[in-house]
Motif scaffolding. Sequence first.
Motif, PDB file in Angstrom:
ATOM      1  N   ARG A 145      49.342 -19.254 -48.220  1.00  0.00           N
ATOM      2  CA  ARG A 145      48.926 -17.984 -47.441  1.00  0.00           C
ATOM      3  C   ARG A 145      49.154 -17.048 -48.886  1.00  0.00           C
ATOM      4  O   ARG A 145      48.325 -15.623 -49.232  1.00  0.00           O
ATOM      5  CB  ARG A 145      49.450 -17.396 -46.926  1.00  0.00           C
ATOM      6  CG  ARG A 145      48.904 -16.334 -46.080  1.00  0.00           C
ATOM      7  CD  ARG A 145      49.463 -16.086 -44.819  1.00  0.00           C
ATOM      8  NE  ARG A 145      48.543 -14.562 -43.940  1.00  0.00           N
ATOM      9  CZ  ARG A 145      49.132 -13.633 -44.462  1.00  0.00           C
ATOM     10  NH1 ARG A 145      49.920 -13.404 -45.643  1.00  0.00           N
ATOM     11  NH2 ARG A 145      48.578 -12.651 -43.797  1.00  0.00           N
ATOM     12  N   ASN A 146      49.715 -17.306 -49.047  1.00  0.00           N
ATOM     13  CA  ASN A 146      50.901 -16.287 -50.593  1.00  0.00           C
ATOM     14  C   ASN A 146      50.459 -16.489 -51.496  1.00  0.00           C
ATOM     15  O   ASN A 146      49.985 -14.979 -52.306  1.00  0.00           O
ATOM     16  CB  ASN A 146      52.456 -16.773 -50.570  1.00  0.00           C
ATOM     17  CG  ASN A 146      52.942 -16.208 -49.927  1.00  0.00           C
ATOM     18  OD1 ASN A 146      53.582 -15.245 -48.892  1.00  0.00           O
ATOM     19  ND2 ASN A 146      54.675 -16.988 -49.688  1.00  0.00           N
ATOM     20  N   ALA A 147      49.594 -17.582 -51.885  1.00  0.00           N
ATOM     21  CA  ALA A 147      48.800 -17.670 -53.264  1.00  0.00           C
ATOM     22  C   ALA A 147      47.233 -16.329 -53.141  1.00  0.00           C
ATOM     23  O   ALA A 147      46.900 -15.502 -53.714  1.00  0.00           O
ATOM     24  CB  ALA A 147      47.893 -19.114 -53.561  1.00  0.00           C
ATOM     25  N   LEU A 156      38.536  -7.279 -43.127  1.00  0.00           N
ATOM     26  CA  LEU A 156      37.989  -8.503 -42.460  1.00  0.00           C
ATOM     27  C   LEU A 156      38.139  -7.931 -40.880  1.00  0.00           C
ATOM     28  O   LEU A 156      39.236  -7.645 -40.441  1.00  0.00           O
ATOM     29  CB  LEU A 156      39.101  -9.031 -42.033  1.00  0.00           C
ATOM     30  CG  LEU A 156      38.572 -10.563 -43.702  1.00  0.00           C
ATOM     31  CD1 LEU A 156      38.437 -10.105 -45.278  1.00  0.00           C
ATOM     32  CD2 LEU A 156      39.152 -11.538 -43.702  1.00  0.00           C
ATOM     33  N   PRO A 157      36.854  -8.697 -40.474  1.00  0.00           N
ATOM     34  CA  PRO A 157      36.273  -8.307 -38.153  1.00  0.00           C
ATOM     35  C   PRO A 157      38.397  -9.243 -38.187  1.00  0.00           C
ATOM     36  O   PRO A 157      38.609 -10.265 -38.050  1.00  0.00           O
ATOM     37  CB  PRO A 157      35.461  -9.059 -38.741  1.00  0.00           C
ATOM     38  CG  PRO A 157      34.331  -9.226 -39.664  1.00  0.00           C
ATOM     39  CD  PRO A 157      35.972  -9.351 -41.147  1.00  0.00           C
ATOM     40  N   GLU A 158      38.281  -8.477 -37.131  1.00  0.00           N
ATOM     41  CA  GLU A 158      39.258  -9.266 -36.671  1.00  0.00           C
ATOM     42  C   GLU A 158      39.447 -10.491 -36.036  1.00  0.00           C
ATOM     43  O   GLU A 158      40.181 -10.738 -36.188  1.00  0.00           O
ATOM     44  CB  GLU A 158      39.731  -8.392 -35.484  1.00  0.00           C
ATOM     45  CG  GLU A 158      41.492  -8.779 -34.426  1.00  0.00           C
ATOM     46  CD  GLU A 158      42.268  -8.552 -35.591  1.00  0.00           C
ATOM     47  OE1 GLU A 158      42.219  -7.241 -36.202  1.00  0.00           O
ATOM     48  OE2 GLU A 158      43.688  -9.252 -34.873  1.00  0.00           O
ATOM     49  N   ALA A 159      38.249 -10.912 -35.221  1.00  0.00           N
ATOM     50  CA  ALA A 159      37.942 -11.331 -34.678  1.00  0.00           C
ATOM     51  C   ALA A 159      37.778 -13.132 -35.383  1.00  0.00           C
ATOM     52  O   ALA A 159      37.793 -14.067 -35.665  1.00  0.00           O
ATOM     53  CB  ALA A 159      36.541 -11.794 -34.274  1.00  0.00           C
ATOM     54  N   ALA A 160      37.439 -12.331 -36.915  1.00  0.00           N
ATOM     55  CA  ALA A 160      37.784 -13.892 -38.226  1.00  0.00           C
ATOM     56  C   ALA A 160      38.828 -14.170 -38.207  1.00  0.00           C
ATOM     57  O   ALA A 160      38.449 -15.387 -39.335  1.00  0.00           O
ATOM     58  CB  ALA A 160      36.754 -13.162 -39.122  1.00  0.00           C
ATOM     59  N   ARG A 161      40.263 -13.634 -37.845  1.00  0.00           N
ATOM     60  CA  ARG A 161      41.311 -13.617 -38.948  1.00  0.00           C
ATOM     61  C   ARG A 161      41.754 -14.617 -38.187  1.00  0.00           C
ATOM     62  O   ARG A 161      41.102 -15.028 -37.460  1.00  0.00           O
ATOM     63  CB  ARG A 161      41.793 -12.183 -38.983  1.00  0.00           C
ATOM     64  CG  ARG A 161      41.701 -11.407 -40.349  1.00  0.00           C
ATOM     65  CD  ARG A 161      42.752 -10.154 -40.534  1.00  0.00           C
ATOM     66  NE  ARG A 161      41.637  -9.389 -39.823  1.00  0.00           N
ATOM     67  CZ  ARG A 161      42.078  -7.898 -39.889  1.00  0.00           C
ATOM     68  NH1 ARG A 161      43.556  -8.083 -40.609  1.00  0.00           N
ATOM     69  NH2 ARG A 161      41.532  -7.074 -39.542  1.00  0.00           N
ATOM     70  N   LEU A 162      42.640 -15.624 -39.393  1.00  0.00           N
ATOM     71  CA  LEU A 162      43.355 -16.081 -38.343  1.00  0.00           C
ATOM     72  C   LEU A 162      45.195 -15.524 -38.118  1.00  0.00           C
ATOM     73  O   LEU A 162      45.945 -15.053 -39.094  1.00  0.00           O
ATOM     74  CB  LEU A 162      44.070 -17.604 -39.436  1.00  0.00           C
ATOM     75  CG  LEU A 162      44.922 -18.899 -39.045  1.00  0.00           C
ATOM     76  CD1 LEU A 162      44.852 -19.185 -38.141  1.00  0.00           C
ATOM     77  CD2 LEU A 162      45.251 -19.231 -40.755  1.00  0.00           C
ATOM     78  N   GLY A 163      45.296 -15.611 -36.015  1.00  0.00           N
ATOM     79  CA  GLY A 163      45.894 -15.155 -36.265  1.00  0.00           C
ATOM     80  C   GLY A 163      47.270 -15.795 -36.314  1.00  0.00           C
ATOM     81  O   GLY A 163      48.858 -15.108 -35.900  1.00  0.00           O
ATOM     82  N   ARG A 164      48.212 -16.705 -37.458  1.00  0.00           N
ATOM     83  CA  ARG A 164      48.812 -17.228 -36.826  1.00  0.00           C
ATOM     84  C   ARG A 164      49.311 -18.128 -38.465  1.00  0.00           C
ATOM     85  O   ARG A 164      48.276 -17.780 -39.166  1.00  0.00           O
ATOM     86  CB  ARG A 164      49.076 -18.518 -35.815  1.00  0.00           C
ATOM     87  CG  ARG A 164      47.186 -19.275 -35.882  1.00  0.00           C
ATOM     88  CD  ARG A 164      47.846 -20.609 -35.046  1.00  0.00           C
ATOM     89  NE  ARG A 164      46.699 -21.333 -35.601  1.00  0.00           N
ATOM     90  CZ  ARG A 164      45.819 -22.529 -36.747  1.00  0.00           C
ATOM     91  NH1 ARG A 164      47.111 -22.461 -37.744  1.00  0.00           N
ATOM     92  NH2 ARG A 164      45.102 -23.411 -36.250  1.00  0.00           N
ATOM     93  N   PRO A 165      50.237 -18.848 -38.801  1.00  0.00           N
ATOM     94  CA  PRO A 165      50.329 -19.381 -39.943  1.00  0.00           C
ATOM     95  C   PRO A 165      49.868 -20.341 -39.981  1.00  0.00           C
ATOM     96  O   PRO A 165      49.293 -21.636 -39.304  1.00  0.00           O
ATOM     97  CB  PRO A 165      52.005 -19.798 -39.916  1.00  0.00           C
ATOM     98  CG  PRO A 165      52.630 -19.038 -39.619  1.00  0.00           C
ATOM     99  CD  PRO A 165      51.382 -18.514 -37.936  1.00  0.00           C
TER     100      PRO A 165
END
Lengths: 492, 445
Positions: A356-358, B30-39
């Motif tokens: 992710r940092n990259a 980026l649309p909220e729904a497209a984002r990964l909300g976790r690592p």
Amino acid sequence: MINKVRPHLSQNELLVFERSSPGKKAYQLPELDVPAVDAAEALGAANVRAEIEGFPEISEVEAIRHFTRLSTWNYAIDYGMYPLGSCTMKYNPRINEVVARTEALAWAHPYQPAALAQGSMAVMAQLEAALAEITGMDAVTLQPAAGAHGELTGILLIRALLEKRGNPRKKILIPDSAHGTNPATAAIAGYAVQNIPSSATGVLDVSALAQIVDKDVAALMVTNPNTLGVFEENIIQAAEILHKKGAMLYMDGANMNALVGIARPGDFGVDVMHLNLHKTFSTPHGGGGPGAGPVAVKKVLEPFLPAPRLKRTGKKWAWDYNRKRSIGRVKAYYGNFGVLVRALAYILAHGGPGLRNATVDAVLNAVYIRKRLEAYYDLPYSQANMHEVVFSDHRQAKLGVHTGDIAKRLIDYGFHPYTVSFPLIVHGALMIEPTETEGKHEIDQFIEAMISIAQEIETDPQLVKTAPHGTRTSRVDEVTAARKPVLRWKPA
Amino acid sequence: MRYLPKSDFERREMLGACGVSQPEELFAHLPEAARLGRPLNLAPGISEYEIVQYFRDRAAENGNGFACFLGAGVYNHYRPVLVDTVVSRGEFLTSYTPYQAEIAQGTLTTIFEFQTMICQLTGMDVANASMYDGSTAVPEAAMMAVRATGKGRVLVARSVHPEYREVLLTYAKNQGMPVEEFGYDPETGTLDLEDLERKMDDFTAAVIVQTPNFFGIADQVKEAARIAHGRGALLVVVFTEAVSLGILEPPAEADIVAGELQSFAISPSYGGPYAGIIATREKYIRQMPGRLVGQSVDSRGNRAFCLTLATREQHIRREKATSNICTNQALIALMATVFMTVYGKQGLRELAEQNLAKAHYLAGKVKPRFSGPFFNEFVVKVGAVEDLNKQLLKKKIIGGLPLGRFYPELADSVLLCATEMTRRADMDVVADTILRAATPTEVTA
Ligand SMILES: Cc1ncc(COP(=O)(O)O)c(C=O)c1O
């Protein structure tokens, strides 16, 4: 002001054929431990060839000098920034080269018994799992050899699914900003290509899409972020439109370097996509290849993946050839394994947070370049960009200087050019992708070079139009090369 | 992360210059729904040493220290040290496709040399800068023949590598390109020319044969050419064992040669990356897939090389291109170029002779199933294939390829390969084990 490079001596070198002299050798074979065989007797005299006319005959030291001298005529990432848009020319970690040569991996024969290939299979399984997590998809095949090969695999998967549903359909929709491999792939997969115009803001026009998608459309092939470096903001709606009409969404994942750890195609409606391990996952380009183009799919497409598939039986890995719905093989054996090893090493080195940092740094670098060059070069699309930025030569063209000239002048400043004249929707495009592995110093030097060239164009356009000036080879006559092709050496 | 060259201070400076205070803001559009909300659910990064250890552990799970009698398209040949020395140079390893000729003459010159050497080896007029591998070169050659002849059907010999034929089918299925197979002679293992004659028609674009064929036999290229050409089809000749070209007559009657160069210092690497080639006659140049390097001059009049005839390719012609290939196998082709340079004219011949001698030594002890002339591999009828290979594994030997998976009629047979790397002592063990396992009528020395 050119401060990254100074001229230095560069050795001339003939072609290896011109350096050859009869009887010179760079090899020695061991003594045969079995009786020699008369070739004519064993093979039949008619099957035995005469000597290979013109083949090299040089000594070992001449061989190493030959290739070493030639190598110094190349620019490379190891020399400096390589801002080719769409190509993701990032640092190639050397540890990856080392581990790919681990003896029992590098010398594993593809047909050795599964019991003796468990380690190789475990590497592949772990990479499949990591790529599934990164893309948010359900299954991955590692068989395709490069991006374009992955595209073909993906489109054949779509065709297979649609066929099973009763109709493979006729057309693939492709935005006009797409890479050339997309339409070329659709054609090889037996589909007609319908180009669709991008909106005024350079992204998918969803209302137009809704009009176009009908029962003949098999899929939309979209690159996201697109070739302008812009995230397709309506991608979720586009997926809905397609799915409602029974069509699929294919994503060209060449630009995944903008998304890893931030957004996953599987979460925004993509059904099938490819990755370019030689872009996003740092495996070296090697002057044009090799690559690897894994394909990631949603569950519905899994039964159609190329055979064989890895499967776990008990505590062992095995190859499953019994895949009745498979599209078949796209390549002999299992994939470009040596490239897969390097990609997994890259993923292990970063880990989840590092990946992710990259991505963050890759986007930061591109946004920074945009901010600092906006005043000097025309920006045809003003949306927020991600990992790359596309300018046009609109201002400079008025003075007779075009993107290709600016690119050549960059060489004099010690940089590899950006991508020239792509995407096609931008007239005179300058497509710049720095990647995350450029530091601030290198990027600032690049920006200063671009600014300096913009100023040169005002004062001395001819200087730019005849560039490069500092290279050992000046502009190459590509027209004559194509008109009178000389594609091999022949003795004088 | 050690591959990221910015200090936090520099990162903040750059964010500031972008008018952004937090890195997250770079992704705000980026649309909220497209984002990964976790690592990402992946372990944290590890050190260089741990990476080495990880791959050593995996390697330990593979077979180690086995003598190997497998060929079947992938061969154990010695890799001269110079090969890795050259391809490890960053200038070759970390450069892109040589579109910018002024700063890519190193890659361009070596590709020009590569194209030349492939022509010299195969007897063709032109060769491209590489394909993914031999298996994908085959459908590319078939598609090329279809374009060149305006016909649509393909006839492929069953003695072409079975996995290459599978790849051909995958490509052909959706192009209205019917593919039909013709057989081999059960006595000689060479082409069944009568079957080929029978199946030929005027709609056939290509006849595809392999030499040495999958059974290791130098096949009847001239006869196949006569039959193909007699009905206006092109002859495509495939090779998987490039070392054979050091001694075997080149397939000069072919119209297209589609081959695999793995034998030229490319490690087996569990199936790739390898390098394929397409070589052909001058008149078919414009139908070729893949990149080509041509000679020209620069503006100062010096010899220089550049990519050329790109109007065949996808980045110019898009859906009308001759192929969709873009990235190829350049660095692997460079391995082959260094290999060909190191061995050279004499060395490749000597190497081929050693392969011939080794395989014939082994074959002298266990009777080959087919009578056709073979290079460095051959088929032996052994009866209980799996039992035999199990016995060999106990002796730290990986036996020949069981052929039943690809040829049900040869389920009692294995394909054995010997190269310059194969030791006499191991061959003696293999022969011994085969002879002991077999009933006297099946194998006679
Ligand atoms: C956007 C895009 N799509 C597809 C490709 C093709 O990938 P490959 O060269 O690996 O076949 C490329 C790379 O050149 C690309 O930039």
